[in-house]
Write an enzyme that holds these catalytic residues in place. Structure first.
Site, PDB file in Angstrom:
ATOM      1  CG  HIS A 293      -1.751  -1.100   1.268  1.00 22.29           C
ATOM      2  ND1 HIS A 293      -1.971  -1.998   2.443  1.00 22.29           N
ATOM      3  CD2 HIS A 293      -2.582  -1.584   0.320  1.00 22.29           C
ATOM      4  CE1 HIS A 293      -3.036  -2.967   2.206  1.00 22.29           C
ATOM      5  NE2 HIS A 293      -3.265  -2.727   0.921  1.00 22.29           N
ATOM      6  CE1 TYR A 464       6.904   3.080   6.780  1.00 21.59           C
ATOM      7  CE2 TYR A 464       4.688   3.619   8.168  1.00 21.59           C
ATOM      8  CZ  TYR A 464       6.061   4.112   7.496  1.00 21.59           C
ATOM      9  OH  TYR A 464       6.411   5.259   7.753  1.00 21.59           O
ATOM     10  CG  HIS A 465       0.831  -2.299   5.218  1.00 21.41           C
ATOM     11  ND1 HIS A 465      -0.397  -1.446   4.807  1.00 21.41           N
ATOM     12  CD2 HIS A 465       0.957  -2.059   6.269  1.00 21.41           C
ATOM     13  CE1 HIS A 465      -0.846  -0.861   5.874  1.00 21.41           C
ATOM     14  NE2 HIS A 465       0.079  -1.269   6.816  1.00 21.41           N
ATOM     15  N   PRO A 466       4.585  -4.424   2.735  1.00 24.67           N
ATOM     16  CG  PRO A 466       6.819  -4.743   3.058  1.00 24.67           C
ATOM     17  CD  PRO A 466       5.564  -3.895   3.661  1.00 24.67           C
TER      18      PRO A 466
END
Length: 524
Positions: A293, A464-466
């Site tokens: 995101h 911070y959502h890989p």
């Protein structure tokens, strides 16, 4: 020798380790970071002191992004026991039912569908405020509303309502669209962070079946024929080897897990050949399908005294700290990210933009241009990105950091969605009561179409959502067993085939909960 070696003591690793130990297995957890973070991280507001510090975060620089005028960014990952759950903003969201139904379609396994995954969420959840079909009340992971809401956040929700955006009391309930408070992984009684380490591993302290080694960086998977039998790791200056009688489970995260796979000869043949690494299994999907995101700030100045500016230092900080100690109340019980709006765009009823409300000036460490002041940041975040990136070896330094290409806004549809998200944020800012609090627009100041596009390219950043770099259905089968080898499973965010339309910590833990059942019932 342990029955299972778990590589990475983050959110997924903690869940799986606890479930396996409870089933009577001997488990070794290898965590690169420390076993304990700073005491401030236990406080809901405490994580903000560490956002720009590498003490408990590992920073992965990205390769230059041509679609963003050549910008490079940084994607941080948690580096301590509990992983991101021990240092993140604690938002507890699950996403849309269609996200999980797509997982089921991509893997051919209905066990990954929403109806089957919901019980994994509710079983681990100990919700202080919500119950019913969509929530658990007695689970180890504590979830609650925040203990404090800033008046600016309340004004944001009122302005959303004035614009016709409905109030949503539960983003994890029957519908996601609307504006409302977010729930967080915070113990509603103690008003402290409920990390995966606290929720799942702390109750097992002293159990002889669980062995934790912190400060351990795994360097290689150890093979015997076509079977992974253990790992090599460094602890301090020592190089060690550990063996697993049953399986090695990778839970190091969406950047570190594929990097370890590649260094161990599991990945695309051409890439491994270029880096001089002997091929073990030609797995074209390792490192591919990176999704994250991304978000862009819309920042406004507020009337003096509004928001959280200056509340984390001096006499104000001391006053808030004393209030927290005496009453477990006040601003310390807030993460500063108290509410958001999930907004559909166009004709699709599914929300595409998650619009965060942050009652202060919030900028990524790689972006500048605003002096500290009383301010408000509305952050449109792309909840369902189409763009894809990749994680690959640096052929000149395979042991160093990988090459991370997030591909933010590479798909034109994503860029247009971000334009629409910024327009939605500006519409909310123009509505009362928020409009009466705002004194000026700070970023972007120029609101022409060309300037908005420049602003997007100059400020877009990770949320911070890989996920997705060892996707199940591609790199693994539906039971998360790695194709082409025996004895190896992947059970973290890298296994997610499609990013959920929400913060990814809770979905990762739910995936791990099902993974533990699969490990016990379908060995590899």
């Amino acid at each position: 020798m342990a029955d299972y070696i778990i590589v990475g003591g983050g959110s997924a690793g903690c869940v799986i380790a606890a479930r396996l130990v409870q089933a009577g297995a001997e488990v070794l957890v290898l965590e690169e970071g420390p076993a304990r973070g700073h005491p401030l991280l236990d406080l809901p507001a405490g994580y903000m002191k560490f956002l720009n510090s590498e003490r408990f975060l590992k920073y992965y620089p990205t390769v230059p992004q041509p679609q963003l005028d050549g910008r490079s960014m940084i994607i941080p990952q948690g580096r301590l026991l509990g992983g991101g759950s021990a240092i993140n903003a604690m938002v507890y969201l699950r996403g849309q039912p269609e996200d999980y139904d797509t997982w089921a379609a991509l893997t051919g396994d209905p066990g990954w569908g929403y109806a089957a995954m919901l019980p994994h969420f509710t079983a681990m959840e100990g919700n202080a405020d919500l119950g019913g079909l969509f929530h658990g009340r007695d689970g180890p992971l504590k979830v609650s509303h925040l203990g404090h809401m800033n008046p600016v956040t309340a004004a944001f929700l009122d302005s959303c309502a004035a614009l016709g955006i409905p109030l949503n009391e539960d983003f994890n309930g029957a519908a996601q669209a609307g504006a409302g408070r977010m729930q967080h992984t915070i113990d509603g009684r103690a008003r402290q962070r409920s990390s995966a380490a606290r929720a799942f591993l702390a109750p097992l302290r002293g159990n002889p079946l669980l062995r934790l080694v912190s400060g351990a960086r795994v360097t290689r998977l150890v093979m015997r024929g076509d079977r992974v039998v253990g790992v090599d790791y460094t602890e301090g200056r020592q190089t060690r080897r550990a063996y697993a009688a049953r399986e090695v489970v990778l839970t190091a995260g969406a950047l570190a897990t594929p990097h370890l796979m590649l260094r161990s000869g599991l990945g695309p043949q051409a890439q491994l050949h270029l880096a001089g690494i002997p091929l073990v299994a030609d797995l074209a999907g390792v490192g591919q399908n990176l999704q994250d995101h991304c978000e862009v700030p819309v920042i406004s100045a507020l009337r003096r005294g509004l928001g959280y500016f200056g509340q984390d230092r001096g006499l104000a900080m001391l006053r808030h700290g004393l209030r927290y100690l005496l009453t477990r109340g006040g601003p310390v019980t807030s993460t500063g990210v108290e509410a958001c709006a999930f907004l559909p765009m166009g004709d699709d009823p599914r929300p595409l933009i998650q619009l965060y409300c942050v009652p202060t000036v919030y900028l990524d460490r790689t972006v500048s241009g605003i002096d500290p002041t009383w301010g408000l940041t509305l952050t449109p975040c792309l909840a369902r990105p189409r763009s894809r990136g990749q994680v690959s070896l640096n052929p000149g330094d395979p042991e160093g950091l990988p090459l991370v290409d997030p591909g933010f806004l590479r798909d034109p549809a994503d860029f247009q969605a971000m334009r629409d998200g910024i327009a939605a944020a500006r519409s909310i800012l123009a509505m009362e009561p928020l409009a009466g609090m705002v004194t000026a627009g700070l970023m972007p100041r120029d609101t022409s179409a060309e300037a908005i596009d420049r602003h997007i390219r100059a400020t877009v950043k990770t949320n911070y959502h890989p996920v997705g770099t060892c996707a199940m259905g591609q790199v693994t089968d539906a039971a998360l067993r790695v194709r082409g080898v025996q004895g190896l499973r992947i059970a973290d965010a890298s296994a997610i085939p499609l990013i959920p339309a929400a913060n990814t910590n809770a979905p990762t833990m739910a995936l791990a909960a099902r993974a533990a059942l699969l490990i016990l019932s379908q060995p590899c």
